[in-house]
Structure formats: structure tokens, C-alpha cells
Design an enzyme around this catalytic site. Structure first.
Site, PDB file in Angstrom:
ATOM      1  N   GLU A   1       0.797  -1.234   0.000  1.00  0.00           N
ATOM      2  CA  GLU A   1       0.000   0.000   0.000  1.00  0.00           C
ATOM      3  C   GLU A   1       0.823   1.275   0.000  1.00  0.00           C
ATOM      4  O   GLU A   1       0.529   2.216  -0.737  1.00  0.00           O
ATOM      5  CB  GLU A   1      -0.976   0.024   1.183  1.00  0.00           C
ATOM      6  CG  GLU A   1      -2.166  -0.911   1.024  1.00  0.00           C
ATOM      7  CD  GLU A   1      -1.855  -2.336   1.442  1.00  0.00           C
ATOM      8  OE1 GLU A   1      -0.712  -2.591   1.879  1.00  0.00           O
ATOM      9  OE2 GLU A   1      -2.751  -3.193   1.333  1.00  0.00           O
TER      10      GLU A   1
ATOM     11  N   HIS B   1     -10.247  -4.535  10.879  1.00  0.00           N
ATOM     12  CA  HIS B   1     -10.955  -4.296   9.622  1.00  0.00           C
ATOM     13  C   HIS B   1     -12.135  -3.340   9.808  1.00  0.00           C
ATOM     14  O   HIS B   1     -13.023  -3.303   8.974  1.00  0.00           O
ATOM     15  CB  HIS B   1     -11.475  -5.602   9.027  1.00  0.00           C
ATOM     16  CG  HIS B   1     -10.493  -6.310   8.134  1.00  0.00           C
ATOM     17  ND1 HIS B   1      -9.350  -6.882   8.605  1.00  0.00           N
ATOM     18  CD2 HIS B   1     -10.494  -6.529   6.799  1.00  0.00           C
ATOM     19  CE1 HIS B   1      -8.690  -7.449   7.598  1.00  0.00           C
ATOM     20  NE2 HIS B   1      -9.357  -7.244   6.488  1.00  0.00           N
TER      21      HIS B   1
HETATM   22  C1  LIG Z   1      -2.191  -4.388   4.581  1.00  0.00           C
HETATM   23  C2  LIG Z   1      -3.246  -5.202   3.953  1.00  0.00           C
HETATM   24  N1  LIG Z   1      -3.516  -5.036   2.639  1.00  0.00           N
HETATM   25  C3  LIG Z   1      -4.474  -5.769   2.041  1.00  0.00           C
HETATM   26  C4  LIG Z   1      -5.183  -6.688   2.758  1.00  0.00           C
HETATM   27  C5  LIG Z   1      -6.269  -7.504   2.063  1.00  0.00           C
HETATM   28  N2  LIG Z   1      -5.819  -8.894   1.947  1.00  0.00           N
HETATM   29  C6  LIG Z   1      -6.150  -9.808   2.857  1.00  0.00           C
HETATM   30  S1  LIG Z   1      -5.463 -11.283   2.554  1.00  0.00           S
HETATM   31  C7  LIG Z   1      -4.714 -10.741   1.151  1.00  0.00           C
HETATM   32  C8  LIG Z   1      -3.863 -11.682   0.344  1.00  0.00           C
HETATM   33  C9  LIG Z   1      -2.705 -12.234   1.099  1.00  0.00           C
HETATM   34  O1  LIG Z   1      -2.094 -13.239   0.377  1.00  0.00           O
HETATM   35  P1  LIG Z   1      -0.941 -14.130   0.962  1.00  0.00           P
HETATM   36  O2  LIG Z   1      -0.026 -13.301   1.803  1.00  0.00           O
HETATM   37  O3  LIG Z   1      -0.327 -14.880  -0.137  1.00  0.00           O
HETATM   38  O4  LIG Z   1      -1.653 -15.116   1.994  1.00  0.00           O
HETATM   39  P2  LIG Z   1      -2.726 -16.261   1.738  1.00  0.00           P
HETATM   40  O5  LIG Z   1      -4.075 -15.637   1.925  1.00  0.00           O
HETATM   41  O6  LIG Z   1      -2.508 -16.801   0.400  1.00  0.00           O
HETATM   42  O7  LIG Z   1      -2.482 -17.258   2.830  1.00  0.00           O
HETATM   43  C10 LIG Z   1      -5.020  -9.388   0.945  1.00  0.00           C
HETATM   44  C11 LIG Z   1      -4.567  -8.598  -0.207  1.00  0.00           C
HETATM   45  C12 LIG Z   1      -4.899  -6.823   4.132  1.00  0.00           C
HETATM   46  N3  LIG Z   1      -5.574  -7.669   4.913  1.00  0.00           N
HETATM   47  N4  LIG Z   1      -3.929  -6.091   4.697  1.00  0.00           N
END
Ligand SMILES: Cc1ncc(C[n+]2csc(CCOP(=O)(O)OP(=O)(O)O)c2C)c(N)n1
Lengths: 326, 342
Positions: A60, A129
Site C-alpha cells: 500500500e 478491519h
Molecule cells: C495491509 C493489507 N492489505 C491488504 C489486505 C487484504 N488482503 C487480505 S489477505 C490478502 C492476500 C494475502 O495473500 P498471501 O499473503 O499470499 O496469503 P494467503 O491468503 O494466500 O495465505 C489481501 C490482499 C490486508 N488484509 N492487509
């Protein structure tokens, strides 16, 4: 006139602005191939391609900074941040850079970005959130902060925001994306400044912004059943604030309540009521009341969450208090 | 690994799968709210790594921290499954007393220091836990589980730099399931092999197959040995897959049927069960009986506990915002000290 949902209105604004100006791009997590968490960019990737609907990594602070940099070079980025909580990661680049670039450069540089993000409490999303944070941006010189509460404003204000040469923080709300309302079929713009009296009344002024406008409207309905005529003001913009519209209303009703989803200390209501004391102290017949969230991180548990976050009932109760009926 | 261990680990993974499936059902019944991110498909990673780090060493628990997909990490670390389920139900008996929910399970009594909803936030927190471990010299380490998507966050780069520079005893476990919500890794990260990114920080790193618990444990053992030796951090990348959508609000339409089917063929539970059956250590009947027993335990004990537990008291909304009792070193209001004005 078409009935559009809030998210559809935003999508239409994106579509028209992308078509109008090749310098407009959209950036954010999952907005491209996946169409956006709240569907706001659905289908636009296919229509405009990956150079204009940019899927970003989860970064971000830096992708917002990249948007700001691009805007200084003539682009007009619309930056989507999935939840206002994540915008906290971008505060450095927003507050230390975007908000100050025009000033620091003596007006020689500017960054026309729009940062769109839902700020609010949906259902049981828990502390990390559920932030609102409007007050945080509102306390920063150099930003514009707008809080459209209807599909019409979502559409028309986003279009104006894209064409505005200042950084605009465009605060939406998880619980408003499916809200429906009339939007004209022909292109329309709505101003980024100026509050609006959206319901006329004589007995009390209810002031809201973003989602709390809807609490004010339903509280006004309930008050009407008891013969009380509430005037409702939609602030629309938190920076700048239209103190004139508020003053005129209070000179008519002599009573006021401010409803916000932010916490009270250093909240939006604190600022509004200070302005009211300064502008129309002698027009007041009763102590103003703030309806606001409890000063706690938002709890996960359903009942505790309801307690922490205000709603239409609290506005109604608060209005009765202003009117001396409880 | 002894025969009994392999059977126990199989039972644990079955338990974790069923636990998540049951939370799915409870969510559909609206008994669980908010966001719910399930771990199904990735069981071998948490089970294998945490089995290795929590082997009894006399000093008790190491620190564990993770993101929002945290139920199984919490339980395997030692948080009672009943309390994790009760937390998902928002009950007072839950791990976070109903305040945290799915994404914020905590159990400091077993040094499970939380699930966090902000992607990338646990990196520096894990390094901080490790800083304390190093300073306190009790032989503890910190383990941080996060997805591949988190590695694009600024905290990743900043933390890796300091963790390496200061030789902090921290094991980073990257659960590379190829997606960050709907974005495939190739679309967010030019260096798809995550472990290679650590060269920039002089942190030893390796990539392994995460669906075979025995592979995971072997890799985790040498990584943990490295970290415990005082040589600094280690970054373990495990290739895995989540079977369900990112969360309950995501059906996972961005993944092809063929791709999902390919990974379903590589189910960590089936891989271990098949191996045990072929080695004559387990019969098909025993495997079925194991599944049934797990199901009974979850339905009759875990879920029941959650359902029968009380809600938090509404009078206690503001409890836990600040400490209840003031610090004894803080002597009280100014007036009581004869201070203040007039
Ligand atoms: C700082 C932040 N940006 C965006 C999000 C929204 N978000 C939640 S999970 C996610 C994807 C994360 O992917 P990864 O780290 O590969 O973990 P996985 O869910 O695949 O275990 C996003 C973009 C968030 N929770 N926090």
C-alpha cells in the site's frame, strides 16, 4: 434516470473518466483480473487493459506513492485501497507527501490523485478491519476529504474528484455498496464542496456524513411519526466543511445533533460542534449532542459490536435528548 | 519418525481439516460472523513445522505468530481447540474472549502471539519476539508464518534486513499457496521463487514441497537447527495450496478446475495415509475409524463447548482497552500526592 447501486455508480464514473482522459488510470489490489473486492472495477480490465487498470502487489505505501509520483508527471490515478485500515500503511506518502507537495513547492507541483477506500464497520470484521479514520485525514491540511452517501454523489463526486487537481480522499463504506439510488442517464458532475440539506425541518438539525446520513434519515422518519420535524444535512465533504449551510439550518431549528461512526475523542463531531459554538452559539436553544462510536477497538462479538457502533436508534434517542424529551 | 508419531500426525491433520470444514458449516448457519479464512489443503505446513519446533526441550514453548488464516497454527501451537472454536462463535470462553474473532486468535499461555489481519504486519512483530529471545538467553526462538503475498509489503524488506543484521533467532515460514486473494503470484511478483529473494539480505533460505509432512519436517528440522544455533534467521518456503476460496466471500473463480484438481491429488492427508497403509502401519478401516472419531470429537465436544458457552457481558465492552489495575509504580492521581494546583 436509472436506479444504480452505489458500486455501479462508482463503476460508471470510472468507466466514463477512463474513456474521457487517457491519463486516468486505476490502481489497487485485485481490481483488475478479479474485478475488485466490491466490484467497482468489474469488467474494466477487459475494456481498458492492464496498463490502465493496474493490479498491484500488496504494497500500500509504495503503490500509493507510485500513484502520487505518476500524478506529478501528469497522470490521474484513482487508487483503490481495499479497506481504510490498510490506508494506514500509506499514511506516510499521503500525509507527508501528497498533502504537502503543492505547498512545499510553492504551488509549482501538484498531485491530482484520488484515493478511494471504504471506511466503516461492516459485520463482525473485528478491530483490524473496522476503522473509520475520517477524522485523521480531516486533520491534514492539503487533502480534500469527501464522503458521498448516495449513488448520485458516488458517481458525480468521483468524476469531479478525478478532474480535481488536489489529492482527494474519497471515503466509501462497506455497508453502502449495495444501496440504490437515482443517477441521471446523461453525464453529471457533483461538487466536491458544500453540504446539502436533504430533508427540510424546523425542530432539530441532524448532521451526518457517509453512512451516518442514513441513520439520520431514518431517525427523522421516526421523529416525524411523533410530529417532530427534523432537518437533515448531508455534510458530503469533511474537508472543507460547509459551515454556512450548518449555520443557516441551526438559525432555523435552534437544535442540533451530529452523528458519526468515528470514535468521539478528536472525532468529526468534535470539529463540527466547535464550529457551531463559534458560528451560532446564540442561536442554540439546547445543548448539542454527538452520536458517536465507543472509544474501543471494534470488538468481534456481535452484541459488543452493536454496542460499540451507533445506529439510527441512537440518533433518534439522541434527538429526543436534544429536544428535552428524555 | 516413529510409527506412532506418523499416526498421531495423520490424526492431527484430519482433525484440522474437519475443524475447518465444521467452521464452514457454522458460518453458513450464521453462527460465525465476519471474515473466515480456512486452511484446508495447507495442513502439512503448520503441522510439520510446529511439530518440529515444539518438540519438548524443557524450556517450554517458542513464540509463534501469523496472519489471519490462523486457527490451525493456534491449535497446533497448543491453544485448546475448544477455545479457538468458541472464539469463532464470539464467546466469552474464546481464545480472545470474543473480542478478536477468526483473524485474531491469541493464546500467550502457549506463546501463540496472535493472528493479524494486516498483511505483512507480523514480520516485524516476529523479529521483535526474536529480539527478546536473544536478549533473554533462554534458548527460545520465534516462528512467523505468512503467505507469499505478504512478501511484497514494505515490512518484509525492512524486517529481513534488520533480522539478518542483528542475527535474530527467527524462522520465517512462507506458505506459498500461489495466490493472494484473486491475484496469481506471477502477476504480483517477478521472482516467483520466494526463497531467492532472501539473498538480498544474506538470509539462508530454501524451498520445499509443502504437501508431504515428512518433507516439511525434515526441512524444518535443519532450518530450526540453524536458528537455534545462534546463526540468525532462516527463511523456509513451502509450496502448498488452499482448497477453498480466499475467504468465505470468495468462491475462487480465478483458478481453473484442472489446477485445483491437480492439487487435490496432492492432498497432505491422503499422501500420508497412503504411505502408512502401503507400509502396513495403518489399515483402511483404521483410517476410516480415525476420521469418524475426529468428527465425533469436533461435533460432540468442540462445537458443543462453543455453542453452550456464554456471550461476553455487554457491561464489559470497554474492558481490555487499557489495563484494569494501574501499574503499582504509578502512584495515583496527582491530588492524592499533594501535587496539582491549589
Ligand atoms: C495491509 C493489507 N492489505 C491488504 C489486505 C487484504 N488482503 C487480505 S489477505 C490478502 C492476500 C494475502 O495473500 P498471501 O499473503 O499470499 O496469503 P494467503 O491468503 O494466500 O495465505 C489481501 C490482499 C490486508 N488484509 N492487509
Amino acid at each position: 434516470m436509472a436506479e444504480l447501486a452505489y458500486w455501479e455508480a462508482l463503476r460508471r464514473a470510472h468507466d466514463e473518466e477512463l474513456a474521457n482522459d487517457p491519463m486516468v488510470i486505476a490502481m489497487g489490489e485485485d481490481i483488475g483480473v478479479a474485478g475488485g473486492t466490491y466490484k467497482v472495477t468489474l469488467g474494466l480490465y477487459d475494456k481498458y487493459g492492464e496498463e490502465r487498470i493496474v493490479d498491484t502487489p500488496i504494497s500500500e505505501n509504495s503503490y500509493t506513492g507510485i500513484g502520487i509520483g505518476a500524478s506529478m508527471a501528469g497522470m490521474r490515478p484513482i487508487i483503490e485501497i481495499m479497506s481504510i485500515n490498510f490506508a494506514l500503511l500509506a499514511l506516510d506518502t499521503l500525509i507527508n507527501a501528497a498533502a504537502k507537495i503543492r505547498y512545499m513547492s510553492g504551488g509549482r507541483a501538484q498531485c491530482p490523485i484520488v484515493m478511494r477506500t471504504p471506511g466503516g464497520t461492516a459485520h463482525q470484521l473485528a478491530a483490524q478491519h473496522s476503522a473509520r479514520l475520517a477524522r485523521l485525514f480531516m486533520g491534514t491540511p492539503g487533502l480534500r476529504v469527501v464522503t458521498p452517501s448516495t449513488p448520485l454523489d458516488a458517481y458525480g463526486m468521483l468524476k469531479s474528484a478525478v478532474r480535481c487537481n488536489d489529492p482527494v480522499i474519497f471515503i466509501e463504506h462497506e455497508s453502502m455498496y449495495n444501496l440504490k439510488g437515482e443517477v441521471p442517464d446523461e453525464e453529471a458532475f457533483r461538487p466536491l464542496e458544500g453540504a446539502e440539506v436533504i430533508r427540510e425541518g424546523t425542530d432539530i438539525t441532524l448532521i451526518g456524513y457517509n453512512y451516518s446520513v442514513h441513520w439520520c434519515l431514518s431517525a427523522a422518519d421516526k421523529l416525524a411519526q411523533e410530529g417532530i420535524h427534523a432537518e437533515v444535512i448531508d455534510l458530503r465533504s469533511l474537508k472543507p466543511i460547509d459551515r454556512e449551510t450548518i449555520r443557516r439550518s441551526i438559525e432555523k431549528t435552534h437544535r442540533v445533533l451530529v452523528a458519526e461512526e468515528d470514535e468521539a475523542p478528536v472525532g468529526v463531531g468534535s470539529e463540527i460542534i466547535t464550529g457551531i459554538i463559534e458560528d451560532c452559539f446564540f442561536a442554540l436553544d439546547a445543548q448539542p449532542v454527538r452520536v458517536h462510536a465507543a472509544d474501543v477497538p471494534v470488538p468481534y462479538n456481535y452484541h459488543l459490536e452493536k454496542l460499540a457502533i451507533p445506529d439510527a436508534k441512537d440518533v433518534y434517542q439522541g434527538a429526543l435528548k436534544v429536544l428535552g424529551k428524555v | 519418525m516413529s510409527k506412532i508419531d506418523r499416526k498421531r500426525l495423520l490424526r492431527e491433520m484430519i482433525f484440522f481439516r474437519r475443524f475447518e470444514d465444521r467452521t464452514f458449516e457454522a458460518y453458513m448457519e450464521r453462527k460465525i460472523g465476519g471474515f473466515l479464512h480456512l486452511y484446508s489443503g495447507q495442513e502439512a505446513v503448520a503441522t510439520g513445522v510446529l511439530e518440529v519446533i515444539q518438540a519438548d526441550r524443557g524450556i517450554g514453548f517458542d513464540y509463534v505468530i501469523t496472519g489471519y488464516r490462523d486457527h490451525i497454527h493456534a491449535i497446533k501451537t497448543g491453544a485448546p481447540a475448544r477455545e479457538v472454536m468458541a472464539e469463532l462463535y464470539g464467546k466469552e470462553t474464546g481464545s480472545s474472549k470474543g473480542r478478536g474473532g477468526s483473524m485474531h486468535i491469541f493464546d500467550p499461555s502457549v506463546r501463540f502471539m496472535g493472528g493479524y489481519a494486516l498483511v505483512g504486519q507480523p514480520f516485524p512483530l516476529a523479529a521483535g519476539l526474536a529480539l527478546a529471545c536473544k536478549y533473554q538467553k533462554e534458548g527460545r526462538i520465534a516462528v512467523c508464518f505468512l503467505g507469499d503475498g505478504a512478501n511484497n509489503q514494505g515490512t518484509f524488506h525492512e524486517t529481513m534486513n534488520m533480522a539478518s543484521l542483528w542475527k535474530l533467532p527467527v524462522l520465517f515460514v512462507c506458505e506459498n499457496n500461489l495466490y493472494a486473494i484473486g491475484t496469481a503470484i506471477q502477476r504480483s511478483t517477478p521472482m516467483v521463487d520466494q526463497y531467492k529473494r532472501l539473498a538480498a539480505y544474506s538470509i539462508p533460505a530454501s524451498q520445499h514441497y509443502g504437501q508431504d509432512i515428512e518433507v516439511v519436517m525434515e526441512a524444518a528440522q535443519s532450518a530450526v537447527d540453524h536458528v537455534r544455533s545462534g546463526a540468525g534467521p532462516y527463511f523456509l518456503e513451502l509450496l502448498t495450496y488452499r482448497y477453498r476460496g480466499h475467504s468465505m466471500s470468495d468462491a475462487g473463480a480465478y483458478r481453473s478446475k484442472e489446477e485445483v484438481a491437480k492439487w487435490v491429488q496432492q492432498d497432505p492427508i491422503q499422501i500420508l495415509a497412503k504411505r502408512l497403509i502401503e507400509a502396513g502401519e495403518l489399515t483402511e478401516e483404521e483410517f476410516k475409524a480415525m476420521e469418524q472419531a475426529v468428527q465425533d470429537e469436533i461435533d460432540n465436544d468442540i462445537v458443543r463447548f462453543a455453542e453452550e458457552s456464554p456471550e461476553p457481558k455487554v457491561e464489559e465492552l470497554t474492558k481490555y482497552v487499557l489495563e484494569d489495575k494501574p501499574n503499582p509504580r504509578w502512584i495515583g492521581p496527582l491530588e492524592a500526592q499533594g501535587g496539582g494546583h491549589g
